[in-house]
Scaffold this motif. Structure first.
Motif, PDB file in Angstrom:
ATOM      1  N   TYR A  83      -9.396  -6.143  37.653  1.00 56.89           N
ATOM      2  CA  TYR A  83      -8.690  -5.641  38.568  1.00 56.89           C
ATOM      3  C   TYR A  83      -9.496  -4.594  39.550  1.00 56.89           C
ATOM      4  O   TYR A  83     -10.006  -3.498  39.370  1.00 56.89           O
ATOM      5  N   LEU A  84      -9.272  -4.897  40.922  1.00 60.08           N
ATOM      6  CA  LEU A  84     -10.265  -4.270  41.851  1.00 60.08           C
ATOM      7  C   LEU A  84      -9.271  -2.744  42.264  1.00 60.08           C
ATOM      8  O   LEU A  84      -8.225  -3.149  42.657  1.00 60.08           O
ATOM      9  N   SER A  85      -9.886  -1.767  42.020  1.00 59.91           N
ATOM     10  CA  SER A  85      -9.118  -0.543  42.368  1.00 59.91           C
ATOM     11  C   SER A  85     -10.145   0.548  42.495  1.00 59.91           C
ATOM     12  O   SER A  85     -10.952   0.818  41.777  1.00 59.91           O
ATOM     13  N   PRO A  86      -9.557   1.651  43.353  1.00 58.24           N
ATOM     14  CA  PRO A  86     -10.508   2.840  43.525  1.00 58.24           C
ATOM     15  C   PRO A  86     -10.464   3.558  42.131  1.00 58.24           C
ATOM     16  O   PRO A  86     -11.408   4.571  42.116  1.00 58.24           O
ATOM     17  N   GLY A 110      -5.416  -6.445  44.884  1.00 54.56           N
ATOM     18  CA  GLY A 110      -4.338  -5.760  45.144  1.00 54.56           C
ATOM     19  C   GLY A 110      -4.397  -5.360  46.733  1.00 54.56           C
ATOM     20  O   GLY A 110      -5.358  -5.267  47.162  1.00 54.56           O
ATOM     21  N   GLU A 113      -0.319  -0.368  48.434  1.00 52.54           N
ATOM     22  CA  GLU A 113      -0.700   0.879  47.437  1.00 52.54           C
ATOM     23  C   GLU A 113      -1.135   0.458  46.042  1.00 52.54           C
ATOM     24  O   GLU A 113      -1.181   1.260  45.180  1.00 52.54           O
ATOM     25  N   GLY A 114      -1.557  -0.913  45.886  1.00 50.36           N
ATOM     26  CA  GLY A 114      -1.983  -1.488  44.649  1.00 50.36           C
ATOM     27  C   GLY A 114      -0.717  -2.146  43.933  1.00 50.36           C
ATOM     28  O   GLY A 114       0.317  -2.726  44.617  1.00 50.36           O
ATOM     29  N   SER A 129     -14.049  -0.398  40.284  1.00 46.76           N
ATOM     30  CA  SER A 129     -14.162   0.115  41.707  1.00 46.76           C
ATOM     31  C   SER A 129     -15.713  -0.311  42.205  1.00 46.76           C
ATOM     32  O   SER A 129     -16.699  -0.430  41.635  1.00 46.76           O
ATOM     33  N   ILE A 130     -15.811  -0.537  43.532  1.00 48.77           N
ATOM     34  CA  ILE A 130     -17.043  -0.859  44.241  1.00 48.77           C
ATOM     35  C   ILE A 130     -17.690   0.567  44.943  1.00 48.77           C
ATOM     36  O   ILE A 130     -18.623   0.255  45.224  1.00 48.77           O
ATOM     37  N   GLY A 131     -16.791   1.514  44.614  1.00 49.92           N
ATOM     38  CA  GLY A 131     -17.421   2.996  45.263  1.00 49.92           C
ATOM     39  C   GLY A 131     -16.202   3.693  45.618  1.00 49.92           C
ATOM     40  O   GLY A 131     -15.183   3.228  45.600  1.00 49.92           O
ATOM     41  N   TYR A 133     -14.324   4.895  47.865  1.00 51.74           N
ATOM     42  CA  TYR A 133     -13.708   4.929  49.075  1.00 51.74           C
ATOM     43  C   TYR A 133     -12.516   3.971  48.820  1.00 51.74           C
ATOM     44  O   TYR A 133     -12.430   3.033  48.163  1.00 51.74           O
ATOM     45  N   LEU A 135     -10.015   0.648  50.492  1.00 49.73           N
ATOM     46  CA  LEU A 135     -10.144  -0.451  51.226  1.00 49.73           C
ATOM     47  C   LEU A 135      -8.596  -0.816  51.565  1.00 49.73           C
ATOM     48  O   LEU A 135      -7.772  -0.283  50.854  1.00 49.73           O
ATOM     49  N   GLY A 137      -7.782  -3.796  50.878  1.00 53.28           N
ATOM     50  CA  GLY A 137      -7.211  -4.639  49.766  1.00 53.28           C
ATOM     51  C   GLY A 137      -8.426  -4.716  48.843  1.00 53.28           C
ATOM     52  O   GLY A 137      -9.720  -4.442  49.316  1.00 53.28           O
TER      53      GLY A 137
HETATM   54  C1  4G0 Z   1      -5.399  -0.420  44.017  1.00 54.88           C
HETATM   55  C2  4G0 Z   1     -10.696  -1.411  45.636  1.00 54.88           C
HETATM   56  C3  4G0 Z   1      -5.998  -1.353  45.046  1.00 54.88           C
HETATM   57  C4  4G0 Z   1      -4.949   0.952  44.549  1.00 54.88           C
HETATM   58  C5  4G0 Z   1      -9.598  -1.649  46.032  1.00 54.88           C
HETATM   59  C6  4G0 Z   1      -5.662   0.156  46.688  1.00 54.88           C
HETATM   60  C7  4G0 Z   1     -10.879   0.404  47.191  1.00 54.88           C
HETATM   61  C8  4G0 Z   1     -11.455  -0.485  46.098  1.00 54.88           C
HETATM   62  C9  4G0 Z   1      -6.058  -0.791  46.520  1.00 54.88           C
HETATM   63  C10 4G0 Z   1      -4.924   1.066  45.709  1.00 54.88           C
HETATM   64  C11 4G0 Z   1      -8.921  -1.082  47.246  1.00 54.88           C
HETATM   65  C12 4G0 Z   1     -12.830   0.052  45.584  1.00 54.88           C
HETATM   66  C13 4G0 Z   1      -4.055   3.501  45.419  1.00 54.88           C
HETATM   67  C14 4G0 Z   1      -5.087   2.860  47.699  1.00 54.88           C
HETATM   68  C15 4G0 Z   1      -6.665  -1.979  47.125  1.00 54.88           C
HETATM   69  N1  4G0 Z   1      -9.816   0.027  47.633  1.00 54.88           N
HETATM   70  N2  4G0 Z   1     -13.143   1.169  45.857  1.00 54.88           N
HETATM   71  N3  4G0 Z   1      -7.975  -1.361  48.008  1.00 54.88           N
HETATM   72  N4  4G0 Z   1      -4.717   2.538  46.206  1.00 54.88           N
HETATM   73  O1  4G0 Z   1     -13.270  -0.884  44.864  1.00 54.88           O
END
Ligand code: 4G0
Length: 378
Positions: A83-86, A110, A113-114, A129-131, A133, A135, A137
């Protein structure tokens, strides 16, 4: 390698996955990528995929049902579900290599807000996470991961595009690259790269890698595999830097010059300091070798510049304030000194010491003084 990407926006992937190296790999069947539209799994009347967050707050949250159904309908045995997520662990080349060893990967992207936490708890193996910050999505994150993984799959890169010699594989940052023309807007590509002597080129590149890594990501040096030669090179770089700092403190603007194994180094100096009418002879004597400053010695011997020996050399060296100190490092660092007021008697010149520690050349007022001094005398 089989990759499934679950997203609300499959169209975001089309151009990236059909162009260039990735496009070629997909076409050749080296990677098999399936885009799954999460909306196809929405079961409510309006095919909604998101709703307001319980407890209030900004944005929307993706519903667990379409996400869980989409994953369950697409997962396969042994598939890594990401799952791609910050909040995830930050992607790096080690993780990329780990993914490249998998048979199949599933990326969940996602939006808003996820995704509802329960969907993640039920169906996700890890967050990535790719870093640091945010995005709009996870799609661009998935594309980054897919690209990095794909290029490690055998056959994806052509024979000329090897991934073995690069940063994060060698543990160091990459050396600078140059291509034609040899001179662009007055900027020359390093001579050493043009003369085709493989050992010289490899040494120059290694040194550049070490220097750039030291300047930008010194922490990488702690885990990079370094040999004795590398440590020696780093030691020299450090010395040169501290000497530059010292020179700067005494008001001398100095720039370091490459001299190790760089062919053309002597030629550059000759063009700068040897009167035009003597250059041909100087070149013949100096540039035939490795461009090492030691070869400049021959220029002095050829009568191009006063050559001082023994006591006379020591006296001259003592007169060139700073030279003795520079000489002491005996490490073969050269300085191109722009403002030599602090070095008495030199308006524009340089002080060099050669790699073997036996030779020092001082250059000033367009003249070169070759100082043949026993290093142990200091
Ligand atoms: C989950 C990955 C996904 C939660 C996804 C946002 C940056 C990255 C998303 C959120 C993403 C990353 C809580 C804002 C979709 N942004 N750094 N956005 N929130 O890899």
């Amino acid at each position: 390698m089989k990759i499934k990407i679950l997203t609300l926006f499959p169209e975001m992937f089309e151009s990236v996955l059909s162009a260039s190296i990735l496009g070629r790999a997909v076409k050749a069947g080296l990677i098999q990528i399936e885009l799954v539209n999460i909306r196809d799994y929405a079961r409510n009347r309006h095919r909604n995929t998101d709703d307001y967050p319980f407890g209030g707050g900004a944005g929307m949250v993706m519903l667990p049902q379409p996400v869980v159904d989409a994953i369950e309908a697409n997962q396969e045995a042994g598939m890594r579900r990401i799952y791609l997520s910050p909040r995830g662990r930050t992607l790096n080349q080690r993780i990329v290599e780990e993914y490249a060893r998998c048979d199949s990967l599933l990326f969940l992207c996602g939006h808003y807000e996820g995704v509802d936490q329960r969907a993640l708890d039920l169906c996700i193996d890890e967050e990535l996470s790719i870093g640091d910050y945010v995005l709009t999505g996870g799609e661009l994150g998935a594309l980054v991961a897919v690209d990095a993984v794909a290029r490690l799959i055998p056959g994806v890169l052509g024979s000329g595009e090897s991934s073995e010699d690069e940063s994060f594989t060698t543990g160091l940052l990459e050396y600078p690259q140059y291509t034609r023309p040899a001179e662009f807007r007055g900027l020359k590509a390093p001579e050493v790269l043009l003369n085709g002597v493989h050992a010289d080129i490899a040494a120059w590149r290694r040194r550049q890698s070490l220097e750039i890594t030291r300047a930008r990501r010194p922490e990488l040096l702690e885990s990079a595999p370094l040999d004795e030669g590398d440590r020696e090179t780093l030691h020299r770089i450090e010395l040169a830097e501290s000497m530059l700092t010292e020179l700067a403190a005494s008001g001398v603007r100095a720039a370091r010059m490459e001299m190790f194994r760089e062919r053309g180094y002597a030629r550059a100096w000759i063009e700068r300091f040897v009167p035009a009418e003597s250059r041909r002879t100087a070149r013949k004597r100096c540039v035939s070798g490795r461009g090492h400053v030691g070869y400049l010695y021959q220029a002095f011997e050829a009568g191009m510049a006063p050559c001082l020996r023994g006591e006379a050399a020591k006296a001259a060296l003592a007169e060139v304030r700073g030279a003795a100190e520079l000489y002491l490092d005996r490490e073969g660092v050269g300085f191109d000194v722009e403002n030599c007021e602090a070095l008495s008697g030199l308006h524009r010149g340089a002080v060099l010491s050669a790699a073997d520690g036996r030779w020092t050349a001082a250059m000033g007022k367009g003249e070169m003084y070759f100082l043949d001094v026993d290093a142990t005398a200091f």
